[in-house]
Structures are given as structure tokens and as C-alpha cells.
Design a protein around this motif. Structure first.
Motif, PDB file in Angstrom:
ATOM      1  N   GLY A 191       0.858  -1.174   0.000  1.00  0.00           N
ATOM      2  CA  GLY A 191       0.000   0.000   0.000  1.00  0.00           C
ATOM      3  C   GLY A 191       0.898   1.229   0.000  1.00  0.00           C
ATOM      4  N   THR A 192       0.879   1.999  -1.069  1.00  0.00           N
ATOM      5  CA  THR A 192       1.827   3.102  -1.234  1.00  0.00           C
ATOM      6  C   THR A 192       1.165   4.454  -0.997  1.00  0.00           C
ATOM      7  N   TRP A 193       1.775   5.218  -0.105  1.00  0.00           N
ATOM      8  CA  TRP A 193       1.431   6.626   0.065  1.00  0.00           C
ATOM      9  C   TRP A 193       2.494   7.430  -0.662  1.00  0.00           C
ATOM     10  N   THR A 194       2.063   8.299  -1.581  1.00  0.00           N
ATOM     11  CA  THR A 194       3.000   9.152  -2.299  1.00  0.00           C
ATOM     12  C   THR A 194       3.178  10.456  -1.535  1.00  0.00           C
ATOM     13  N   GLY A 195       4.409  10.742  -1.164  1.00  0.00           N
ATOM     14  CA  GLY A 195       4.694  11.908  -0.335  1.00  0.00           C
ATOM     15  C   GLY A 195       4.229  13.217  -0.962  1.00  0.00           C
ATOM     16  N   THR A 196       3.777  14.130  -0.116  1.00  0.00           N
ATOM     17  CA  THR A 196       3.224  15.395  -0.605  1.00  0.00           C
ATOM     18  C   THR A 196       4.282  16.335  -1.151  1.00  0.00           C
ATOM     19  N   THR A 197       5.487  16.307  -0.563  1.00  0.00           N
ATOM     20  CA  THR A 197       6.539  17.222  -1.019  1.00  0.00           C
ATOM     21  C   THR A 197       7.832  16.523  -1.387  1.00  0.00           C
ATOM     22  N   LEU A 198       8.040  15.287  -0.881  1.00  0.00           N
ATOM     23  CA  LEU A 198       9.264  14.530  -1.164  1.00  0.00           C
ATOM     24  C   LEU A 198       8.901  13.130  -1.659  1.00  0.00           C
ATOM     25  N   PRO A 199       8.229  13.049  -2.798  1.00  0.00           N
ATOM     26  CA  PRO A 199       7.715  11.746  -3.251  1.00  0.00           C
ATOM     27  C   PRO A 199       8.794  10.738  -3.611  1.00  0.00           C
ATOM     28  N   ASN A 200       9.999  11.192  -3.890  1.00  0.00           N
ATOM     29  CA  ASN A 200      11.065  10.269  -4.297  1.00  0.00           C
ATOM     30  C   ASN A 200      11.961   9.836  -3.148  1.00  0.00           C
ATOM     31  N   GLU A 201      11.530  10.149  -1.924  1.00  0.00           N
ATOM     32  CA  GLU A 201      12.211   9.647  -0.734  1.00  0.00           C
ATOM     33  C   GLU A 201      11.245   8.695  -0.030  1.00  0.00           C
ATOM     34  N   TRP A 202      11.650   7.422   0.046  1.00  0.00           N
ATOM     35  CA  TRP A 202      10.723   6.370   0.459  1.00  0.00           C
ATOM     36  C   TRP A 202      11.095   5.799   1.832  1.00  0.00           C
ATOM     37  N   ILE A 203      10.069   5.532   2.609  1.00  0.00           N
ATOM     38  CA  ILE A 203      10.199   4.786   3.864  1.00  0.00           C
ATOM     39  C   ILE A 203       9.399   3.500   3.711  1.00  0.00           C
ATOM     40  N   VAL A 204       9.989   2.383   4.078  1.00  0.00           N
ATOM     41  CA  VAL A 204       9.304   1.086   4.008  1.00  0.00           C
ATOM     42  C   VAL A 204       8.905   0.671   5.421  1.00  0.00           C
ATOM     43  N   VAL A 205       7.636   0.312   5.587  1.00  0.00           N
ATOM     44  CA  VAL A 205       7.127  -0.201   6.861  1.00  0.00           C
ATOM     45  C   VAL A 205       6.552  -1.580   6.570  1.00  0.00           C
ATOM     46  N   GLY A 206       7.145  -2.635   7.137  1.00  0.00           N
ATOM     47  CA  GLY A 206       6.746  -3.972   6.712  1.00  0.00           C
ATOM     48  C   GLY A 206       6.656  -5.012   7.803  1.00  0.00           C
ATOM     49  N   GLY A 207       6.013  -6.110   7.450  1.00  0.00           N
ATOM     50  CA  GLY A 207       5.901  -7.295   8.296  1.00  0.00           C
ATOM     51  C   GLY A 207       5.335  -8.422   7.453  1.00  0.00           C
ATOM     52  N   HIS A 208       5.687  -9.644   7.749  1.00  0.00           N
ATOM     53  CA  HIS A 208       5.206 -10.748   6.909  1.00  0.00           C
ATOM     54  C   HIS A 208       3.803 -11.184   7.318  1.00  0.00           C
ATOM     55  N   TYR A 209       3.008 -11.565   6.318  1.00  0.00           N
ATOM     56  CA  TYR A 209       1.643 -12.020   6.599  1.00  0.00           C
ATOM     57  C   TYR A 209       1.506 -13.526   6.527  1.00  0.00           C
ATOM     58  N   ASP A 210       2.550 -14.231   6.088  1.00  0.00           N
ATOM     59  CA  ASP A 210       2.474 -15.688   6.061  1.00  0.00           C
ATOM     60  C   ASP A 210       2.704 -16.256   7.456  1.00  0.00           C
TER      61      ASP A 210
ATOM     62  N   LEU B 186       5.889   3.130   1.899  1.00  0.00           N
ATOM     63  CA  LEU B 186       5.434   1.855   1.356  1.00  0.00           C
ATOM     64  C   LEU B 186       5.080   0.953   2.529  1.00  0.00           C
ATOM     65  N   PHE B 187       3.783   0.715   2.704  1.00  0.00           N
ATOM     66  CA  PHE B 187       3.311  -0.195   3.747  1.00  0.00           C
ATOM     67  C   PHE B 187       3.224  -1.576   3.118  1.00  0.00           C
ATOM     68  N   MET B 188       4.016  -2.535   3.660  1.00  0.00           N
ATOM     69  CA  MET B 188       4.204  -3.811   2.987  1.00  0.00           C
ATOM     70  C   MET B 188       3.936  -4.998   3.890  1.00  0.00           C
ATOM     71  N   CYS B 189       3.251  -5.983   3.337  1.00  0.00           N
ATOM     72  CA  CYS B 189       3.107  -7.276   4.011  1.00  0.00           C
ATOM     73  C   CYS B 189       3.636  -8.353   3.061  1.00  0.00           C
ATOM     74  N   TYR B 190       4.595  -9.132   3.557  1.00  0.00           N
ATOM     75  CA  TYR B 190       5.337 -10.080   2.730  1.00  0.00           C
ATOM     76  C   TYR B 190       4.820 -11.503   2.899  1.00  0.00           C
ATOM     77  N   ALA B 191       4.896 -12.267   1.826  1.00  0.00           N
ATOM     78  CA  ALA B 191       4.740 -13.721   1.897  1.00  0.00           C
ATOM     79  C   ALA B 191       6.135 -14.344   1.903  1.00  0.00           C
ATOM     80  N   GLY B 192       6.188 -15.640   2.190  1.00  0.00           N
ATOM     81  CA  GLY B 192       7.438 -16.381   2.058  1.00  0.00           C
ATOM     82  C   GLY B 192       8.496 -16.121   3.106  1.00  0.00           C
ATOM     83  N   GLU B 193       8.151 -15.397   4.178  1.00  0.00           N
ATOM     84  CA  GLU B 193       9.170 -15.120   5.196  1.00  0.00           C
ATOM     85  C   GLU B 193       9.591 -16.384   5.915  1.00  0.00           C
ATOM     86  N   GLU B 194       8.627 -17.209   6.273  1.00  0.00           N
ATOM     87  CA  GLU B 194       8.940 -18.393   7.088  1.00  0.00           C
ATOM     88  C   GLU B 194       9.849 -19.378   6.357  1.00  0.00           C
ATOM     89  N   GLN B 195       9.797 -19.371   5.033  1.00  0.00           N
ATOM     90  CA  GLN B 195      10.607 -20.311   4.271  1.00  0.00           C
ATOM     91  C   GLN B 195      12.046 -19.836   4.107  1.00  0.00           C
TER      92      GLN B 195
END
Length: 436
Positions: A227-246, A288-297
Motif C-alpha cells: 500500500g503506497t502513500w506518495t509523499g506530498t513534497t518529497l515523493p522520491n524519498e521512500w520509507i518502508v514499513v513492513g511485516g510478513h503475513y504468512d 510503502l506499507f508492505m506485508c510479505y509472503a514467504g518469510e517463514e521459508q
């Protein structure tokens, strides 16, 4: 419990050497810890969170510590007799040596006279390391000497918006599906539900596919959820927030009975909760709000994301990464969390301890620059500053990697534990992302 630990430490001597003691430093101040490390009779030491191993001459050394703080003693030791073992996937790990102390997601073990340190090249969940005397494996943030910063009203508002009940409701929903990455229907249902949550927040949702080995050979295709939020003033600087959903149970290849409430519906639901409170403030940088598959493997989902970032030319845009894995369980009402990264990102690491001290003082944070074994690793290996936030009792959670890892079994401290880690992370990310 202390008596049992003392018995564990009563290891027969192999050869004449130093005398060692394990000291409880959970309530010691900076001056007391420094006195223990550098006092009379001490020749070397090793700091592991709320435990300190000191070695040297017994009598002067023990006079430095209060009797009640000495958890056990070992005669005739040398640094070469000790090793560190990663505290992960415990049911599969080789049991070499005797447990001496735990700290910062590591176990300190003393190897027997004829034992060698196990080697698991490339297997981060069963990693062993030799010790280096006079080093910090992990440190309680309160012993860093960094004073809590004043509260910032805009950051406080984000922290206060974290809703423990809402987060735990999402944990319960996710745990209703068996989310093994070897499965199909349930994993897809969970994936689509996550995507719908992101979409409802106004995020741009994508589900990039990647390949991973199948349980019976060959390869299978799985997807991350972004799920991507595009920054209002610095769209090309990205922060990733994640956790696996598997998820998984005792049998890694099983596609049923894998509710994975603590591991890792708690972290995945945490990503959704952080998205809720951060997006409402229209961050200046992209998130970038991220939920990953395949972490356990074998961390396949996060590794695939790094590979896709590199191939698309977007890896340079990533400024920081926050991963959550198992954030709800606490064995008691003392809330303890571990945060880890590489030593070169220590300034970023310290922000998490400082955020907890300022905004969540009930959370006791231990920081480590010896990371392993979760979705922060592919980013670290790609030279991105990334941290893992995890509760400290995961390795004694009775339902870890079992079909009984259910919401009800995370325990009575889940709301307090999960919300404390989320508030710490929210404070750091709010500062990094920039609020409008």
C-alpha cells in the motif's frame, strides 16, 4: 528460577582459567555497569542486554557486584569456550553447549571440552558466532546515556492515535486464515483482505509476484501486498514499513492449522495500524506499507522486494525500513522489546530507544547491532538502514510455530505490548516521514 539458572551455570571446569560471573544489570545504572566492567580483578566482560558476564579474579570481582545480583558463577573459563547462538526457530536449532545467559536475541553458551561451535552457513535462523571479549552484544537503551527528548505535539498526536483494540481486531481477523506460503486459498484471502484495508485508507495497492521453491520441489508464485502513500513534497524519498503475513506451524510444509496470531498477524496488523495513523497526517515523504509472503521459508518476499527495487532503479529512493515481527506477546507485565540493525546504522537505531523513552516510557528497549533472521535482513544486505522491532519473549512463547498460536493464547499483556511497540515505531516514522 534463579536457583535453576545457578545450577545451569555449575559447569565442570575444563582447564585452569578465569572465574566468571553472570550479573543481573536490569536495575543497575551506567556508573554501576562501568564499575563492573572495569573494576579490580575484572579481565574481560560481555554485555547482553540486562545480563553482564564478567571474568577475572573471583574475590575482588565479586566484591563489585551485590550478592543478590550474581545469578551464577563458572570456574576456569576462557573466551574461546563461549559462543553466541541466535534465538530463532528454537525447535530446529542444534543444542550445543550449556546456556549461560540470554540477551538481545542471542544466547550465550559455554561449549564443552570436545565441542565445536556449530556452523550453519547461510542459515540465519540457526546462526552461531564466536564471542569477542569486552564488547556489547546488546544494550538496554537506558544505559546509553542518551536523555529522552522533549515531546513534539504533532508526533504525540500520532502516537496517541494508535488503537490497541483496533490493532488486535485485525490480528484476530488474520488469524482466521491458515496463511502458509505453501497454501493457496487461505493465503489469497488474507492477501486480498490486507489489500482492501490499504485501499480503504486511500493507498495505491499493488501485489507484486515473486517465485519461491515449492514444498514438493519446483517453484511456486506468491505475492507481497504493497500500500503506497506518495509523499506530498518529497515523493522520491521512500520509507518502508513492513511485516510478513504468512505463517506456519510445527510442520513447515503444512498448509492447514497455521493461524500465526503472534507470528506474524501481530506484525502485519501493526503495518495496517501504522498506515491508518500516519496517512491521516499526509506524510511529506512516500511510505510503502508492505506485508510479505514467504518469510517463514527463507525471507523470500522481502528479498524479492529488494530485487524488484534494484531492477526498477528505485532502490536508491529507500531511506529507511522498519520491520515488525512478533510484537504482541509478553510473558509478564514488564514490557520488553528488542530493536536491531547493523552497527553502521547505530544513529538510526538509537532513535527507537529515544522514542520509547519519550513517548512510551513503560517500554524497556534493548538495542543490538547483531541482527539476523527476519525481513530486515535483505534490506540491510542491500545497504539500506533497516531495523527489526520484536518483543523480547518470543523464544519462550509456548505457542511459537504451533497450531495453537491463536489470538487468545498471546496472553493478557498483548494489547499493552503491541501498542507500546507500535507507538515507538509511530513516533520514529512520523519524524522521518514528515507530517503535514
Amino acid at each position: 528460577m534463579l536457583a535453576a539458572l545457578a545450577l545451569m551455570l555449575s559447569i565442570p571446569a575444563a582447564a585452569k582459567g578465569d572465574h566468571a560471573a553472570v550479573v543481573d544489570i536490569s536495575t543497575a545504572d551506567i556508573a554501576q555497569v562501568e564499575a563492573l566492567k572495569h573494576g579490580a580483578g575484572v579481565r574481560w566482560w560481555l554485555e547482553l542486554g540486562d545480563r553482564l558476564l564478567i571474568a577475572g579474579d573471583r574475590e575482588p570481582m565479586l566484591r563489585l557486584a551485590r550478592k543478590r545480583d550474581v545469578l551464577g558463577e563458572i570456574a576456569d573459563v576462557a573466551p574461546s569456550q563461549f559462543a553466541l547462538r541466535a534465538r530463532g526457530c528454537k525447535e530446529h536449532a542444534v543444542e550445543a553447549g550449556k546456556l549461560i545467559a540470554r540477551g538481545g536475541r542471542w544466547e550465550l553458551r559455554r561449549l564443552g571440552a570436545n565441542e565445536k561451535m556449530p556452523s550453519f552457513a547461510g542459515d540465519a535462523e540457526n546462526e552461531w558466532r564466536a564471542i569477542e571479549p569486552n564488547t556489547v552484544v546488546a544494550q538496554q537503551f537506558r544505559l546509553s546515556g542518551i536523555a529522552p527528548a522533549p515531546r513534539v505535539a504533532s508526533v504525540q498526536a500520532v502516537v496517541d492515535a494508535i488503537d490497541a483494540q483496533r490493532w488486535f481486531g485485525d490480528v484476530t481477523t488474520l488469524a482466521g486464515w491458515s496463511r502458509s506460503s505453501y497454501g493457496t486459498t487461505s493465503l489469497t484471502q488474507a492477501r486480498d483482505w490486507i489489500g482492501n484495508r490499504f485501499s480503504s485508507l486511500g493507498l495505491t495497492v499493488t501485489k507484486p509476484a515473486f517465485s519461491m521453491p515449492g514444498s514438493g520441489g519446483g517453484t511456486i508464485s506468491r505475492t507481497n501486498v504493497v500500500g503506497t502513500w506518495t509523499g506530498t513534497t518529497l515523493p522520491n524519498e521512500w520509507i518502508v514499513v513492513g511485516g510478513h503475513y504468512d505463517s506456519r506451524n510445527t510442520n513447515l510444509s503444512s498448509t492447514t492449522n497455521a493461524p500465526g496470531a503472534e507470528d506474524n498477524a501481530t506484525g502485519c496488523a501493526g503495518v495496517i495500524e501504522l498506515a491508518r495513523v500516519l496517512v491521516a497526517n499526509r506524510p511529506q515523504r512516500s511510505v510503502l506499507f508492505m506485508c510479505y509472503a514467504g518469510e517463514e521459508q527463507n525471507l523470500y518476499g522481502s528479498a524479492a522486494h529488494v530485487s524488484q527495487l534494484r531492477q526498477s532503479g528505485n532502490l536508491a529512493k529507500v531511506k529507511s525500513v522498519v520491520i515488525m515481527d512478533m510484537i504482541g506477546y509478553s510473558a509478564d507485565n514488564r514490557l520488553n522489546a528488542d530493536v536491531e540493525t547493523y552497527s553502521r546504522y547505530n544513529t538510526y537505531l538509537q532513535k527507537f530507544g529515544a522514542a520509547a523513552a519519550t513517548y512510551v516510557p513503560a517500554l524497556n528497549v534493548t538495542l543490538s547491532t547483531n541482527p539476523f533472521g527476519s525481513d530486515h535482513m535483505p534490506y540491510l544486505q542491500a545497504n539500506k538502514q533497516a531495523v527489526l522491532a520484536i518483543e523480547s519473549d518470543y523464544d519462550i512463547y509456548p505457542h511459537y510455530h504451533k497450531s495453537t498460536d491463536l489470538p487468545a493464547n498471546i496472553g493478557p499483556n498483548a494489547h499493552a505490548m503491541g501498542s507500546a511497540i507500535l507507538k515507538m515505531n509511530a513516533a520514529v516514522i512520523a519524524g522521518e516521514a514528515g507530517l503535514n
